[in-house]
Enzyme design. Structure first.
Site, PDB file in Angstrom:
ATOM      1  N   TYR A  51     -19.837  -8.198 -24.137  1.00  0.00           N
ATOM      2  CA  TYR A  51     -18.455  -7.787 -23.856  1.00  0.00           C
ATOM      3  C   TYR A  51     -17.482  -8.886 -24.238  1.00  0.00           C
ATOM      4  O   TYR A  51     -17.705 -10.045 -23.918  1.00  0.00           O
ATOM      5  CB  TYR A  51     -18.285  -7.449 -22.365  1.00  0.00           C
ATOM      6  CG  TYR A  51     -17.946  -5.986 -22.194  1.00  0.00           C
ATOM      7  CD1 TYR A  51     -16.681  -5.529 -22.551  1.00  0.00           C
ATOM      8  CD2 TYR A  51     -18.886  -5.075 -21.742  1.00  0.00           C
ATOM      9  CE1 TYR A  51     -16.376  -4.181 -22.448  1.00  0.00           C
ATOM     10  CE2 TYR A  51     -18.584  -3.728 -21.641  1.00  0.00           C
ATOM     11  CZ  TYR A  51     -17.320  -3.287 -22.000  1.00  0.00           C
ATOM     12  OH  TYR A  51     -17.022  -1.955 -21.917  1.00  0.00           O
ATOM     13  N   GLU A  53     -13.598  -8.372 -24.257  1.00  0.00           N
ATOM     14  CA  GLU A  53     -12.202  -7.911 -24.202  1.00  0.00           C
ATOM     15  C   GLU A  53     -11.255  -9.073 -24.431  1.00  0.00           C
ATOM     16  O   GLU A  53     -11.441 -10.156 -23.882  1.00  0.00           O
ATOM     17  CB  GLU A  53     -11.920  -7.274 -22.839  1.00  0.00           C
ATOM     18  CG  GLU A  53     -12.452  -5.863 -22.751  1.00  0.00           C
ATOM     19  CD  GLU A  53     -12.147  -5.191 -21.417  1.00  0.00           C
ATOM     20  OE1 GLU A  53     -11.448  -5.791 -20.577  1.00  0.00           O
ATOM     21  OE2 GLU A  53     -12.626  -4.064 -21.217  1.00  0.00           O
ATOM     22  N   ASP A 197      -2.343   4.589 -44.868  1.00  0.00           N
ATOM     23  CA  ASP A 197      -3.717   4.794 -44.419  1.00  0.00           C
ATOM     24  C   ASP A 197      -4.581   4.874 -45.676  1.00  0.00           C
ATOM     25  O   ASP A 197      -4.607   5.887 -46.366  1.00  0.00           O
ATOM     26  CB  ASP A 197      -3.783   6.102 -43.614  1.00  0.00           C
ATOM     27  CG  ASP A 197      -5.191   6.426 -43.127  1.00  0.00           C
ATOM     28  OD1 ASP A 197      -6.150   5.765 -43.581  1.00  0.00           O
ATOM     29  OD2 ASP A 197      -5.324   7.356 -42.305  1.00  0.00           O
ATOM     30  N   THR A 223     -10.490   2.793 -42.662  1.00  0.00           N
ATOM     31  CA  THR A 223     -11.847   2.796 -42.148  1.00  0.00           C
ATOM     32  C   THR A 223     -12.617   1.763 -42.964  1.00  0.00           C
ATOM     33  O   THR A 223     -12.171   1.340 -44.037  1.00  0.00           O
ATOM     34  CB  THR A 223     -12.527   4.166 -42.318  1.00  0.00           C
ATOM     35  OG1 THR A 223     -12.439   4.544 -43.695  1.00  0.00           O
ATOM     36  CG2 THR A 223     -11.872   5.233 -41.465  1.00  0.00           C
ATOM     37  N   LYS A 226     -16.132   3.973 -45.807  1.00  0.00           N
ATOM     38  CA  LYS A 226     -16.061   4.901 -46.945  1.00  0.00           C
ATOM     39  C   LYS A 226     -16.298   4.100 -48.231  1.00  0.00           C
ATOM     40  O   LYS A 226     -17.353   3.496 -48.353  1.00  0.00           O
ATOM     41  CB  LYS A 226     -14.740   5.672 -46.882  1.00  0.00           C
ATOM     42  CG  LYS A 226     -14.676   6.532 -45.595  1.00  0.00           C
ATOM     43  CD  LYS A 226     -13.392   7.286 -45.395  1.00  0.00           C
ATOM     44  CE  LYS A 226     -13.432   8.034 -44.061  1.00  0.00           C
ATOM     45  NZ  LYS A 226     -12.154   8.689 -43.742  1.00  0.00           N
ATOM     46  N   ARG A 232     -19.561   1.974 -39.785  1.00  0.00           N
ATOM     47  CA  ARG A 232     -18.507   2.856 -39.247  1.00  0.00           C
ATOM     48  C   ARG A 232     -17.590   2.025 -38.394  1.00  0.00           C
ATOM     49  O   ARG A 232     -18.015   1.441 -37.389  1.00  0.00           O
ATOM     50  CB  ARG A 232     -19.118   3.943 -38.361  1.00  0.00           C
ATOM     51  CG  ARG A 232     -20.110   4.831 -39.037  1.00  0.00           C
ATOM     52  CD  ARG A 232     -20.273   6.143 -38.297  1.00  0.00           C
ATOM     53  NE  ARG A 232     -19.229   7.042 -38.719  1.00  0.00           N
ATOM     54  CZ  ARG A 232     -19.243   7.698 -39.879  1.00  0.00           C
ATOM     55  NH1 ARG A 232     -20.256   7.570 -40.702  1.00  0.00           N
ATOM     56  NH2 ARG A 232     -18.253   8.492 -40.214  1.00  0.00           N
TER      57      ARG A 232
HETATM   58  C1  LIG Z   1     -11.641   9.197 -42.618  1.00  0.00           C
HETATM   59  C2  LIG Z   1     -10.194   9.055 -42.383  1.00  0.00           C
HETATM   60  C3  LIG Z   1      -9.680   8.685 -41.131  1.00  0.00           C
HETATM   61  C4  LIG Z   1     -10.467   8.691 -39.853  1.00  0.00           C
HETATM   62  O1  LIG Z   1     -11.571   7.993 -39.739  1.00  0.00           O
HETATM   63  P1  LIG Z   1     -12.629   8.217 -38.544  1.00  0.00           P
HETATM   64  O2  LIG Z   1     -13.342   6.916 -38.603  1.00  0.00           O
HETATM   65  O3  LIG Z   1     -13.436   9.403 -38.944  1.00  0.00           O
HETATM   66  O4  LIG Z   1     -11.885   8.412 -37.285  1.00  0.00           O
HETATM   67  C5  LIG Z   1      -8.327   8.433 -41.031  1.00  0.00           C
HETATM   68  N1  LIG Z   1      -7.510   8.573 -42.088  1.00  0.00           N
HETATM   69  C6  LIG Z   1      -7.962   8.962 -43.285  1.00  0.00           C
HETATM   70  C7  LIG Z   1      -7.004   9.093 -44.419  1.00  0.00           C
HETATM   71  C8  LIG Z   1      -9.314   9.228 -43.474  1.00  0.00           C
HETATM   72  O5  LIG Z   1      -9.738   9.640 -44.664  1.00  0.00           O
END
Ligand SMILES: *Cc1c(COP(=O)(O)O)cnc(C)c1O
Length: 415
Positions: A51, A53, A197, A223, A226, A232
């Site tokens: 932990y 925090e 994003d 993220t 990807k 993750r």
């Molecule tokens: C995949 C994605 C997310 C969210 O990701 P999670 O880890 O699945 O919550 C947010 N914004 C965009 C543009 C994405 O492609």
């Protein structure tokens, strides 16, 4: 001290089954990838026990000698890789990372403007079923129904009318380069904070195969799992001016203890992304997507926007007499994984839309090249004509399995 296969053979066998499946199939879901053995090891480590925090040097628990150093490495590497002033590596995933930006910049009921889900935006960009669409006044822009492209005149008009506090650029299903400077200009004109994003394209940005949003955005969310090819998780990067508000929104605003095993996996992935080999990978992803797009267009599929600049292809399969769902299910039986997806101005419903979405990150991580994409495009073509013939689909799955066996999969020990 028993290993998993002795301690819990049921879970062990299921994991082995998934490993085999990932090895045997052409994994073309645009948001997926194969992480390295090193990332898997860091993610599966004793760091899950701890932990922590708080932030480096300001924790609410003792015993942070190693955790502080690990989080520090992840932050330093993120800043170096993307050229950011500030990085927060504690957000649990992409959705909570975006929510942290809402919390840092708005109060419930304030106006956010983002891309609509059916046009390629993410749930968390203000779509109505998401908390972001219910707790905030969400205004949604789309793409031009004909060209499939963002139309900045329309987006600007909408922004001038609604004056959002937060403007979001970025998508989950947009195959073209996004003009970040155009979004910056609109944000400046209406006094909005600009969030980019880059969840899908972060690996391309890191590998210099796509322009970076960092010089334009107030905050960048991504993220890490990807195209960036980490565990993750997610990160937020921002200007010095926003650093305090962003950190406070992540903890204690939205989260408790960070997932330290994930932080370590992110640090390892970012280390990999800083190598020249990663730049080759990022550029190859785009070359592969363009080769695949050319092959698919040649087979009569209608590609949204006519092609791709990134890792992703969005195509309307109805000109070939299929629907997105029936086609993606047939492809799955043939060992090719993708997801059904709406296309701009889709006359069909989201659970059985007109299109599918494909990505080339996973197959590129296995070392596949342009000539392999031609072969894959031929399978896409073949599956249309045999989509209701189980035996023929199984035969293709066998060919796909044999084909895939020639390409080692990162993190997977099957040969
Ligand atoms: C995949 C994605 C997310 C969210 O990701 P999670 O880890 O699945 O919550 C947010 N914004 C965009 C543009 C994405 O492609």
């Amino acid at each position: 001290m028993r290993p998993l296969h002795e301690a819990d053979p049921k879970v062990f066998e299921l994991i082995k089954g998934e490993e085999r499946r990932e090895f045997d199939n052409l994994r073309m879901i645009a948001s997926e990838n194969y992480v390295s053995r090193a990332v898997l090891e860091a993610t599966g480590s004793v760091l899950t026990n701890k932990y922590s925090e708080g932030y480096i040097g300001r924790r609410y628990y003792e015993g942070q000698q190693f955790i502080d150093a690990i989080e520090g490495l992840a932050i330093e590497r993120a800043k170096k890789l993307f050229g950011a002033d500030h990085a927060n590596v504690q957000t649990y995933s992409g959705s909570p990372a975006n929510l942290a930006v809402y919390m840092a910049t708005m109060k419930p009921g304030d106006t956010v403007m983002g891309m609509a889900l059916p046009d390629g935006g993410h749930l968390t960009h203000g779509w109505r079923v998401s908390a972001t669409g219910q707790w905030f006044n969400a205004v949604q822009y789309g793409v031009d129904p004909e060209s499939g492209l963002l139309d900045f005149n329309v987006i600007r008009e909408l922004a001038l009318k609604h004056r959002p506090k937060l403007l979001i650029a970025g998508a989950t299903a947009y195959p073209r380069i996004i003009d970040f400077a155009a979004f910056r200009a609109i944000a400046d004109e209406v006094g909005a904070t600009l969030l980019v994003d880059m969840a899908h394209i972060a690996g391309l940005v890191a590998g210099k195969a796509h322009p970076s949003p960092i010089p334009y955005a107030d905050v960048v969310s991504t993220t890490t799992h990807k195209t960036l090819r980490g565990p993750r998780g997610a990160m937020l990067m921002c200007t010095e001016a926003m650093a305090k508000d962003i950190d406070k929104a992540v903890f204690p605003g939205l989260q408790g203890g960070p997932h330290n095993h994930t932080t370590a996996g992110i640090a390892v992935a970012l280390g990999e992304a800083l190598t020249p080999a990663f730049q080759d990978y990022a550029h190859q992803i785009v070359k592969n997507a363009q080769a695949l797009a050319k092959g698919l267009a040649g087979h009569g599929f209608r590609l949204i926007s006519g092609g791709t600049d990134n890792h992703l292809i969005l195509m309307d399969v109805t000109p070939r007499g299929m629907t997105g769902k029936a086609y993606s299910q047939a492809l799955d039986k043939a060992g090719i994984e993708c997801n059904y997806n709406t296309v701009p101005n889709d006359p069909r419903k989201p659970f059985d839309p007109s299109g599918i979405r494909l990505g080339t990150a996973g197959v590129t991580s296995r070392g596949m090249k342009e000539s392999d994409m031609v072969k894959i495009a031929d399978w896409f073509n073949q599956v249309v004509s045999i989509h209701d013939d189980e035996a023929a689909l199984a035969k293709v799955a066998g060919e796909v399995r044999e084909f895939c066996a020639a390409f080692p999969a990162p993190g997977i020990s099957i040969k």
